[in-house]
Design a protein around this motif. Structure first.
Motif, PDB file in Angstrom:
ATOM      1  N   ILE A 218       0.844  -1.337  -0.071  1.00 54.48           N
ATOM      2  CA  ILE A 218       0.142  -0.035  -0.075  1.00 54.48           C
ATOM      3  C   ILE A 218       0.817   1.099   0.132  1.00 54.48           C
ATOM      4  O   ILE A 218       0.694   2.348  -0.805  1.00 54.48           O
ATOM      5  CB  ILE A 218      -0.832  -0.015   1.321  1.00 54.48           C
ATOM      6  N   ALA A 219       1.982   1.145   0.864  1.00 51.69           N
ATOM      7  CA  ALA A 219       3.114   2.440   0.846  1.00 51.69           C
ATOM      8  C   ALA A 219       3.404   2.610  -0.531  1.00 51.69           C
ATOM      9  O   ALA A 219       3.465   3.693  -1.033  1.00 51.69           O
ATOM     10  CB  ALA A 219       3.781   2.030   1.685  1.00 51.69           C
ATOM     11  N   LEU A 220       3.728   1.557  -1.350  1.00 45.67           N
ATOM     12  CA  LEU A 220       4.427   1.745  -2.452  1.00 45.67           C
ATOM     13  C   LEU A 220       3.278   2.311  -3.645  1.00 45.67           C
ATOM     14  O   LEU A 220       3.744   3.142  -4.307  1.00 45.67           O
ATOM     15  CB  LEU A 220       4.909   0.361  -2.978  1.00 45.67           C
ATOM     16  N   PHE A 221       2.326   1.723  -3.458  1.00 46.73           N
ATOM     17  CA  PHE A 221       1.182   2.391  -4.183  1.00 46.73           C
ATOM     18  C   PHE A 221       0.711   3.677  -4.046  1.00 46.73           C
ATOM     19  O   PHE A 221       0.338   4.642  -5.011  1.00 46.73           O
ATOM     20  CB  PHE A 221      -0.183   1.429  -4.475  1.00 46.73           C
ATOM     21  N   HIS A 222       0.829   3.915  -2.705  1.00 43.96           N
ATOM     22  CA  HIS A 222       0.429   5.443  -2.323  1.00 43.96           C
ATOM     23  C   HIS A 222       1.872   6.482  -2.899  1.00 43.96           C
ATOM     24  O   HIS A 222       1.346   7.651  -2.943  1.00 43.96           O
ATOM     25  CB  HIS A 222       0.182   5.564  -0.803  1.00 43.96           C
ATOM     26  N   MET A 223       2.914   5.770  -3.247  1.00 41.14           N
ATOM     27  CA  MET A 223       3.699   6.602  -3.882  1.00 41.14           C
ATOM     28  C   MET A 223       3.850   6.528  -5.353  1.00 41.14           C
ATOM     29  O   MET A 223       4.079   7.399  -6.160  1.00 41.14           O
ATOM     30  CB  MET A 223       5.101   5.940  -3.302  1.00 41.14           C
ATOM     31  N   LEU A 224       3.279   5.543  -5.814  1.00 39.24           N
ATOM     32  CA  LEU A 224       3.399   5.364  -7.377  1.00 39.24           C
ATOM     33  C   LEU A 224       2.257   6.190  -7.920  1.00 39.24           C
ATOM     34  O   LEU A 224       2.411   6.501  -9.026  1.00 39.24           O
ATOM     35  CB  LEU A 224       3.323   3.782  -7.681  1.00 39.24           C
ATOM     36  N   MET A 225       0.972   5.812  -7.461  1.00 38.94           N
ATOM     37  CA  MET A 225      -0.107   6.533  -7.981  1.00 38.94           C
ATOM     38  C   MET A 225      -0.028   7.772  -8.104  1.00 38.94           C
ATOM     39  O   MET A 225      -0.357   8.418  -9.433  1.00 38.94           O
ATOM     40  CB  MET A 225      -1.486   5.920  -7.244  1.00 38.94           C
ATOM     41  N   PRO A 226       0.370   8.765  -7.007  1.00 37.92           N
ATOM     42  CA  PRO A 226       0.530  10.116  -7.202  1.00 37.92           C
ATOM     43  C   PRO A 226       1.668  10.548  -8.274  1.00 37.92           C
ATOM     44  O   PRO A 226       1.571  11.503  -9.003  1.00 37.92           O
ATOM     45  CB  PRO A 226       0.510  11.027  -5.607  1.00 37.92           C
TER      46      PRO A 226
ATOM     47  N   ILE B 292       4.720   6.809   3.250  1.00 33.55           N
ATOM     48  CA  ILE B 292       4.809   6.833   4.613  1.00 33.55           C
ATOM     49  C   ILE B 292       3.496   6.909   5.214  1.00 33.55           C
ATOM     50  O   ILE B 292       3.088   5.932   5.979  1.00 33.55           O
ATOM     51  CB  ILE B 292       5.841   7.788   4.909  1.00 33.55           C
ATOM     52  N   VAL B 293       2.861   7.940   4.980  1.00 30.77           N
ATOM     53  CA  VAL B 293       1.428   7.954   5.811  1.00 30.77           C
ATOM     54  C   VAL B 293       0.465   6.748   5.558  1.00 30.77           C
ATOM     55  O   VAL B 293      -0.098   6.331   6.350  1.00 30.77           O
ATOM     56  CB  VAL B 293       0.839   9.431   5.507  1.00 30.77           C
ATOM     57  N   GLY B 294       0.278   6.341   4.257  1.00 32.23           N
ATOM     58  CA  GLY B 294      -0.449   5.396   3.883  1.00 32.23           C
ATOM     59  C   GLY B 294      -0.098   4.173   4.560  1.00 32.23           C
ATOM     60  O   GLY B 294      -1.038   3.299   4.781  1.00 32.23           O
TER      61      GLY B 294
END
Length: 187
Positions: A50-58, A146-148
């Motif tokens: 989820i942290a990776l996707f919260h970085m990749l998607m934005p 980080i937050v996600g």
């Protein structure tokens, strides 16, 4: 101290958006964490993804541009909602059948990937919007990740604690939570 390119107002806005996006991961993490047999290692794996996707998607959103965000705005919500409805519906179905049917394990790589994508897809649209007024891309991406990730592990842990107290009804309640969020994404 942070670079001069990021003003305090921008930093506050980025952190507020990161928390707002992380609330999805937290809430949905509670639902998935209610599934019986969730081990800490799997929870950490889901949270990391989820942290990776919260970085990749934005990041993808930042580079995609304004028109793509407008075009895909409703489609992303429908896709995320549909994925959550399927996962939640399957959890409820298995709880009602007493676990006799074939289960979608949230610990399987494909399930983790789909879940991570569904809770992170709204970050794409936010990334498109942020790309218009914020220059420090890495601060946005790292903050969201980080937050996600932290909010998802907290949700998963809380869900596991609640599940232990609810017993066999935990998976059904978790599925119901995912279905409700899926409907909210679609509406």
């Amino acid at each position: 101290m942070l670079e001069a390119s990021v003003q305090s107002g921008q930093l506050a806005a980025i952190l507020l958006m990161a928390v707002a996006l992380g609330l999805d991961a937290f809430s949905l993490g509670i639902g998935v964490g209610m599934r019986s047999g969730m081990r800490l290692g799997y929870m950490l794996g889901i949270s990391f993804m989820i942290a990776l996707f919260h970085m990749l998607m934005p990041l993808l959103g930042l580079f995609a541009g304004h028109y793509v965000g407008i075009l895909l705005g409703h489609v992303t919500g429908l896709a995320a909602g549909g994925l959550l409805l399927l996962l939640g519906g399957h959890m409820i179905y298995n709880a009602l059948r007493g676990g006799e049917g074939q289960r979608i394990h949230p610990t399987a790589f494909l399930a983790m990937l789909l879940f991570s994508l569904s809770v992170s897809i709204d970050s794409f649209s936010v990334g498109v919007s942020l790309g218009m007024f914020v220059d420090d891309v890495w601060l946005i991406v790292v903050s969201f990740g980080i937050v996600g990730g932290l909010m998802s592990i907290l949700g998963l842990l809380l869900g596991r604690q609640v599940s232990d107290k609810l017993g066999e009804y935990g998976e059904m309640l978790g599925g119901l939570i995912l279905v409700i969020f899926g409907i909210m994404f679609i509406i």
